[in-house]
Enzyme design. Structure first.
Site, PDB file in Angstrom:
ATOM      1  N   SER A 155       6.839   1.173   6.712  1.00  0.00           N
ATOM      2  CA  SER A 155       6.219   2.474   6.876  1.00  0.00           C
ATOM      3  C   SER A 155       4.762   2.254   7.274  1.00  0.00           C
ATOM      4  CB  SER A 155       6.278   3.249   5.565  1.00  0.00           C
ATOM      5  OG  SER A 155       5.401   2.640   4.640  1.00  0.00           O
ATOM      6  N   LYS A 156       4.053   3.366   7.469  1.00  0.00           N
ATOM      7  CA  LYS A 156       2.657   3.290   7.908  1.00  0.00           C
ATOM      8  C   LYS A 156       1.825   2.436   6.953  1.00  0.00           C
ATOM      9  CE  LYS A 156       2.345   7.381  10.695  1.00  0.00           C
ATOM     10  NZ  LYS A 156       3.170   8.521  10.319  1.00  0.00           N
ATOM     11  N   ARG A 157       2.239   2.456   5.689  1.00  0.00           N
ATOM     12  CA  ARG A 157       1.545   1.675   4.671  1.00  0.00           C
ATOM     13  C   ARG A 157       1.474   0.186   5.063  1.00  0.00           C
ATOM     14  NH1 ARG A 157       3.754  -0.239   0.188  1.00  0.00           N
ATOM     15  NH2 ARG A 157       5.764   0.613   0.758  1.00  0.00           N
TER      16      ARG A 157
END
Ligand code: GLU
Length: 487
Positions: A255-257
């Site tokens: 994910s963007k994380r």
């Protein structure tokens, strides 16, 4: 594989083009290119009217081209089985929905969304599978007339055959079997006349003569629904390949994380398409030997779905950086400089037009730092070294180093020698450090460290003689003056 290989990439243009999508596209593309007659088709699945956008579609097409994944049929290029935007195929879906209705394989469902939600909720509470209980399966003419009179807009539901084993072959997962009772009757056309993904995808794949459906694992659970539709319409079921999820290094879903997740972000950071493609190929597929660097042409030869793993692939940014660095090694310093310029302009280090003389110096600087770069935007980590004479020494360890009693003599001697060298380049500057070591009878570290700190404000970095060369005599002295005003 004797039949013609026809594969497709069928993105929904609903946001940034995720690297997972790019990997699906790549695996399909490689499969098509492996066979002389293979065809790679690009179909745009734009039936989600709220989330789809032209901008996202353009972004996907641009990214595919940038990666070198050109398509033989599909949007923009056309082909025998078009149109290739689902929203331009509504009449086709309508025809097949009607066929299913006529044959009693589908029926109008007048249940409202609220009623369906309520039914699901009750089933869940009773620990039962939340599948449609068939309220509208066998409505009488009176019931239908009543619902119509109430102004209810019906969906079309597929009548899933009961007590059957739904089977298909998956190149990654092997032979798969599902119980049709776990599927239930599901909506194929929404009340607004737009088909749902599971219906449209079957009609498109069948009519476009897709032989292999290679896509993300998240669609595995959709496949039984699609297979029952294939059977109902008398279409040949293609061979599937559901490729594993991509996880972050901590093994949670990417994910963007975990950093950049879209192809465009990697492009903008100055990653090379060759490196990204190479990296994406290794996300799930393993070559048969130790080799890790593959061009697209090499991948076409060695890639095989037989060696695509079932277990999730882990996105290792260090590996991507390493691969990208390998590809960057092949680039000229001019090219790397050109890659860095937009970043330098964006951060205000440069104006768009770089004077020729400045450009030559910048290219030379690139030569000196290039081994430290894994991707274009990393140039920014070194930009201050080149552009910023305002050296600040704030770090305690650096201060301590500069307080050593030998430092004034080192600096003094360095300045003297710099004034008298035959040529102001790294080759002539390099020997100075050794000469100082010898003359002052001190260790090399005691010479290098204070000079590096006063000239660059850092304790480590690229070749110091090279940095001194590109900065030039006056800027070097200016920096020393700034850091050591008393000398
Ligand atoms: N439009 C679907 C998606 O983007 C395509 C799935 C498929 O390949 O069947 O996830």
């Amino acid at each position: 594989m004797s039949e013609q290989i026809r594969v497709r990439f069928a993105p929904s243009p609903t946001g940034p083009f995720h690297i997972g999508g790019a990997r699906s596209a790549l695996f399909n593309w490689l499969l098509a290119r492996k066979y002389p007659e293979g065809k790679f088709i690009l179909r745009i699945e734009d039936t989600d009217r709220v989330r789809s956008s032209k901008e996202s579609e353009e972004n996907i097409k641009e990214a595919l081209k940038w990666l070198g994944l050109t398509w033989d049929e599909g949007v923009d290029v056309g082909g025998e089985y078009g149109p290739y935007h689902q929203m331009e195929r509504l009449d086709i879906y309508k025809k097949y929905a009607q066929k299913l209705l006529d044959e009693g394989k589908a029926y109008y469902c007048y249940c409202t969304e609220e009623e369906i939600a309520k039914e699901r909720e009750t089933l869940m509470k009773e620990n039962k599978m939340p599948i449609y209980q068939g309220h509208c399966r066998n409505l009488t003419q009176e019931q239908i007339a009543k619902y119509k009179a109430e102004g209810r807009k019906p969906t079309i539901r597929f009548r899933t055959p009961e007590n059957q084993t739904v089977e298909f072959d998956d190149m990654v997962r092997g032979h798969m079997e599902f119980d049709s009772n776990g599927i239930g009757d599901f909506v194929i056309v929404k009340a607004d006349g737009i088909p749902v993904y599971n219906f449209a995808v079957v009609i498109d794949d069948a009519l476009m003569k897709i032989s292999h459906v290679v896509r993300a694992e998240e669609h595995l659970s959709n496949t039984p629904r699609q297979v029952v539709i294939y059977h109902a319409l008398g279409f040949k079921v293609p061979i599937f390949a559901h490729i594993s999820l991509i996880l972050g290094k901590d093994h949670s879903k990417m994910s963007k994380r975990h950093g950049a997740t879209s192809v465009e972000q990697y492009k903008n950071l100055g990653y090379l398409p060759e490196a990204l493609v190479n990296f994406l190929a290794l996300l799930g597929w393993s070559p048969q030997d130790e080799k890790e660097i593959f061009s697209l042409d090499e991948l076409i030869k060695v890639f095989s779905m037989d060696h695509v793993a079932k277990n999730p692939a882990v996105f290792d940014i260090d590996k991507l950086n390493w691969l990208n660095a390998q590809y960057m090694k092949k680039l000229s310093p001019e090219k790397i400089t050109m890659m860095a310029i937009p970043h330098l302009v964006e951060k205000g280090y440069l104006k768009t037009a770089v004077p020729t003389e400045e450009m030559a110096k910048l290219v030379r600087f690139t030569e000196i730092i290039r081994d430290h770069l894994s991707y274009g935007a990393q140039f920014l980590d070194f930009a201050d070294l080149y552009f910023n004479d305002n050296i600040l020494v704030t770090d305690d360890e650096m201060k301590k180093t500069l307080n050593d009693e030998t430092v004034p003599s080192v600096i003094e001697l360095f300045k003297q020698k710099l004034d008298t060298i035959d040529g102001f380049d790294a080759v002539h500057i390099q020997p100075i450090f050794k000469q100082i070591t010898k003359e002052l009878k001190i260790s090399g570290k005691k010479v290098y460290m204070p000079l590096r700190i006063t000239i660059t404000g850092q304790m480590h970095g690229p070749d110091l003689a090279g940095i001194i060369e590109v900065l030039g005599h006056d800027r070097v002295l200016k920096r020393i003056q700034k850091t050591m005003p008393t000398l």
